[in-house]
Design a protein around this motif. Structure first.
Motif, PDB file in Angstrom:
ATOM      1  N   LEU A  41      -1.354  -6.555  -2.811  1.00 53.87           N
ATOM      2  CA  LEU A  41      -2.000  -5.240  -2.868  1.00 53.87           C
ATOM      3  C   LEU A  41      -3.015  -5.189  -4.005  1.00 53.87           C
ATOM      4  O   LEU A  41      -4.145  -4.708  -3.823  1.00 53.87           O
ATOM      5  N   ASP A  42      -2.632  -5.681  -5.161  1.00 48.05           N
ATOM      6  CA  ASP A  42      -3.536  -5.690  -6.311  1.00 48.05           C
ATOM      7  C   ASP A  42      -4.781  -6.524  -6.012  1.00 48.05           C
ATOM      8  O   ASP A  42      -5.915  -6.145  -6.364  1.00 48.05           O
ATOM      9  N   PHE A  43      -4.590  -7.652  -5.331  1.00 50.87           N
ATOM     10  CA  PHE A  43      -5.725  -8.513  -4.973  1.00 50.87           C
ATOM     11  C   PHE A  43      -6.664  -7.797  -4.006  1.00 50.87           C
ATOM     12  O   PHE A  43      -7.894  -7.899  -4.128  1.00 50.87           O
ATOM     13  N   LEU A  44      -6.106  -7.074  -3.050  1.00 49.83           N
ATOM     14  CA  LEU A  44      -6.923  -6.316  -2.097  1.00 49.83           C
ATOM     15  C   LEU A  44      -7.769  -5.270  -2.818  1.00 49.83           C
ATOM     16  O   LEU A  44      -8.968  -5.136  -2.525  1.00 49.83           O
ATOM     17  N   ILE A  45      -7.163  -4.548  -3.729  1.00 47.56           N
ATOM     18  CA  ILE A  45      -7.894  -3.498  -4.449  1.00 47.56           C
ATOM     19  C   ILE A  45      -9.028  -4.102  -5.282  1.00 47.56           C
ATOM     20  O   ILE A  45     -10.144  -3.574  -5.307  1.00 47.56           O
ATOM     21  N   LEU A 107     -10.927  -1.028   7.950  1.00 48.36           N
ATOM     22  CA  LEU A 107     -12.018  -0.527   7.117  1.00 48.36           C
ATOM     23  C   LEU A 107     -11.750   0.893   6.620  1.00 48.36           C
ATOM     24  O   LEU A 107     -12.048   1.227   5.466  1.00 48.36           O
ATOM     25  N   THR A 108     -11.200   1.743   7.483  1.00 49.17           N
ATOM     26  CA  THR A 108     -10.931   3.122   7.072  1.00 49.17           C
ATOM     27  C   THR A 108      -9.699   3.226   6.174  1.00 49.17           C
ATOM     28  O   THR A 108      -9.551   4.207   5.444  1.00 49.17           O
ATOM     29  N   SER A 109      -8.835   2.222   6.200  1.00 46.77           N
ATOM     30  CA  SER A 109      -7.619   2.271   5.391  1.00 46.77           C
ATOM     31  C   SER A 109      -7.861   1.866   3.937  1.00 46.77           C
ATOM     32  O   SER A 109      -7.106   2.260   3.044  1.00 46.77           O
ATOM     33  N   ILE A 110      -8.908   1.064   3.688  1.00 47.52           N
ATOM     34  CA  ILE A 110      -9.116   0.536   2.338  1.00 47.52           C
ATOM     35  C   ILE A 110      -9.302   1.655   1.318  1.00 47.52           C
ATOM     36  O   ILE A 110      -8.702   1.650   0.238  1.00 47.52           O
ATOM     37  N   GLU A 111     -10.136   2.633   1.644  1.00 41.66           N
ATOM     38  CA  GLU A 111     -10.386   3.735   0.705  1.00 41.66           C
ATOM     39  C   GLU A 111      -9.110   4.521   0.429  1.00 41.66           C
ATOM     40  O   GLU A 111      -8.835   4.903  -0.720  1.00 41.66           O
ATOM     41  N   ALA A 115      -7.247   4.776  -3.238  1.00 44.30           N
ATOM     42  CA  ALA A 115      -7.039   6.072  -3.886  1.00 44.30           C
ATOM     43  C   ALA A 115      -5.569   6.286  -4.228  1.00 44.30           C
ATOM     44  O   ALA A 115      -5.225   6.756  -5.323  1.00 44.30           O
ATOM     45  N   LEU A 116      -4.695   5.915  -3.297  1.00 44.18           N
ATOM     46  CA  LEU A 116      -3.259   6.082  -3.534  1.00 44.18           C
ATOM     47  C   LEU A 116      -2.744   5.123  -4.602  1.00 44.18           C
ATOM     48  O   LEU A 116      -1.772   5.425  -5.311  1.00 44.18           O
ATOM     49  N   TYR A 117      -3.395   3.979  -4.702  1.00 44.66           N
ATOM     50  CA  TYR A 117      -2.952   2.969  -5.663  1.00 44.66           C
ATOM     51  C   TYR A 117      -2.975   3.506  -7.095  1.00 44.66           C
ATOM     52  O   TYR A 117      -2.127   3.142  -7.913  1.00 44.66           O
ATOM     53  N   GLU A 118      -3.933   4.389  -7.382  1.00 44.68           N
ATOM     54  CA  GLU A 118      -4.039   4.978  -8.714  1.00 44.68           C
ATOM     55  C   GLU A 118      -2.951   6.018  -8.963  1.00 44.68           C
ATOM     56  O   GLU A 118      -2.555   6.249 -10.103  1.00 44.68           O
ATOM     57  N   GLN A 119      -2.472   6.652  -7.902  1.00 43.26           N
ATOM     58  CA  GLN A 119      -1.500   7.738  -8.041  1.00 43.26           C
ATOM     59  C   GLN A 119      -0.069   7.300  -7.783  1.00 43.26           C
ATOM     60  O   GLN A 119       0.857   7.669  -8.506  1.00 43.26           O
ATOM     61  N   ASP A 120       0.108   6.519  -6.719  1.00 42.72           N
ATOM     62  CA  ASP A 120       1.456   6.118  -6.320  1.00 42.72           C
ATOM     63  C   ASP A 120       1.398   4.706  -5.723  1.00 42.72           C
ATOM     64  O   ASP A 120       1.263   4.555  -4.497  1.00 42.72           O
ATOM     65  N   LEU A 125       1.494   0.656  -1.299  1.00 44.81           N
ATOM     66  CA  LEU A 125       2.015  -0.601  -0.774  1.00 44.81           C
ATOM     67  C   LEU A 125       2.617  -0.402   0.613  1.00 44.81           C
ATOM     68  O   LEU A 125       2.410  -1.221   1.515  1.00 44.81           O
ATOM     69  N   THR A 126       3.348   0.702   0.783  1.00 42.86           N
ATOM     70  CA  THR A 126       3.947   0.994   2.087  1.00 42.86           C
ATOM     71  C   THR A 126       2.875   1.167   3.159  1.00 42.86           C
ATOM     72  O   THR A 126       2.986   0.632   4.270  1.00 42.86           O
ATOM     73  N   ILE A 127       1.816   1.898   2.812  1.00 42.04           N
ATOM     74  CA  ILE A 127       0.732   2.111   3.770  1.00 42.04           C
ATOM     75  C   ILE A 127       0.026   0.801   4.080  1.00 42.04           C
ATOM     76  O   ILE A 127      -0.303   0.511   5.238  1.00 42.04           O
ATOM     77  N   LYS A 128      -0.208  -0.013   3.052  1.00 44.56           N
ATOM     78  CA  LYS A 128      -0.869  -1.303   3.279  1.00 44.56           C
ATOM     79  C   LYS A 128      -0.069  -2.166   4.234  1.00 44.56           C
ATOM     80  O   LYS A 128      -0.631  -2.795   5.149  1.00 44.56           O
TER      81      LYS A 128
END
Length: 239
Positions: A41-45, A107-111, A115-120, A125-128
């Motif tokens: 997940l961190d690599f994707l971001i 493509l639509t999921s990346i944003e 955004a969620l990565y900063e908050q939760d 990770l679950t969404i990814k």
């Protein structure tokens, strides 16, 4: 330029998108060192823009080129087996559709994930992981649809000697390898390396198939429109 020549360009474009994908995802974006969900997940971001642009090439450009190629193959093969080629064209358009769908989902999921990565991070990770299942299911986890398209073309090509027999027999091998990926999820086969081989054969084998097909379509396209094939006798290419 005739439809057949455009189809040849489309086939070469598809081969190029495969090569681009292999270089990008096994070279530039090599995730083998990020072997946990959190690291992945961190690599994707961190590389979100590179992933975004990469999926445009391997998803959108690939699918648009496929649509052109499907139409080209139909025009070239329809006089040999009209009903089968109608079915084959539908399969080809379905293939293009599901690849486009998987690409748009990613493509639509990346944003959203970023955004969620900063908050939760846990929710991100679950969404990814959920998105990954959807994208993989539609975009290549099972290669059945594309394999059936290649198989049908190869069958008609062999039966009516449309192009070189070598091209069509190679297509049969590639298509059968793709069909076998359907069974890779069976519990007693899931760890069998055989299915990694079949996936590789389908992916790498298609590059060769698309290049050869593209060259044939460009070199042996008629001077007029694609309809000029209607009155010709069957003659395979020397390639």
């Amino acid at each position: 330029m005739s439809l057949q020549q455009w189809g040849g360009i489309a086939a070469l474009t598809k081969a190029a998108t495969y090569l681009f994908g292999f270089v990008l995802f096994f070279g530039v974006l090599d995730t083998s060192k990020y072997d946990t969900p959190e690291l992945s997940l961190d690599f994707l971001i961190q590389n979100r823009d590179t992933f975004f642009l990469g999926y445009i090439v391997i998803g959108i450009i690939f699918s648009l080129a496929l649509i052109v190629l499907v139409q080209t193959i139909y025009q070239r093969f329809k006089r040999f087996s009209p009903e089968l080629m109608k079915f084959t064209s539908v399969i080809g358009y379905i293939w293009a559709t599901i690849v486009l769908a998987s690409t748009f989902v990613f493509l639509t999921s990346i944003e959203v994930i970023a955004a969620l990565y900063e908050q939760d991070p846990t929710l991100a990770l679950t969404i990814k992981q959920t998105i990954s299942i959807v994208v993989n299911a539609l975009g290549g986890g099972i290669e059945l649809v594309g394999a059936l398209w290649v198989l049908a073309i190869s069958y008609v090509g062999i039966k009516h000697r449309v192009f070189s027999p070598l091209l069509h027999y190679w297509g049969l091998l590639v298509g059968l390898a793709g069909v076998l990926t359907l069974f890779s999820g069976l519990s007693f086969l899931i760890t069998n390396p055989f299915f990694e081989v079949t996936t590789a054969i389908f992916g790498l084998g298609q590059i060769v198939w698309f290049i050869a097909l593209g060259v044939i379509l460009i070199k042996h396209a008629p001077a007029g429109s694609s309809d000029s094939y209607q009155g010709q006798t069957s003659k395979h290419s020397p390639i």
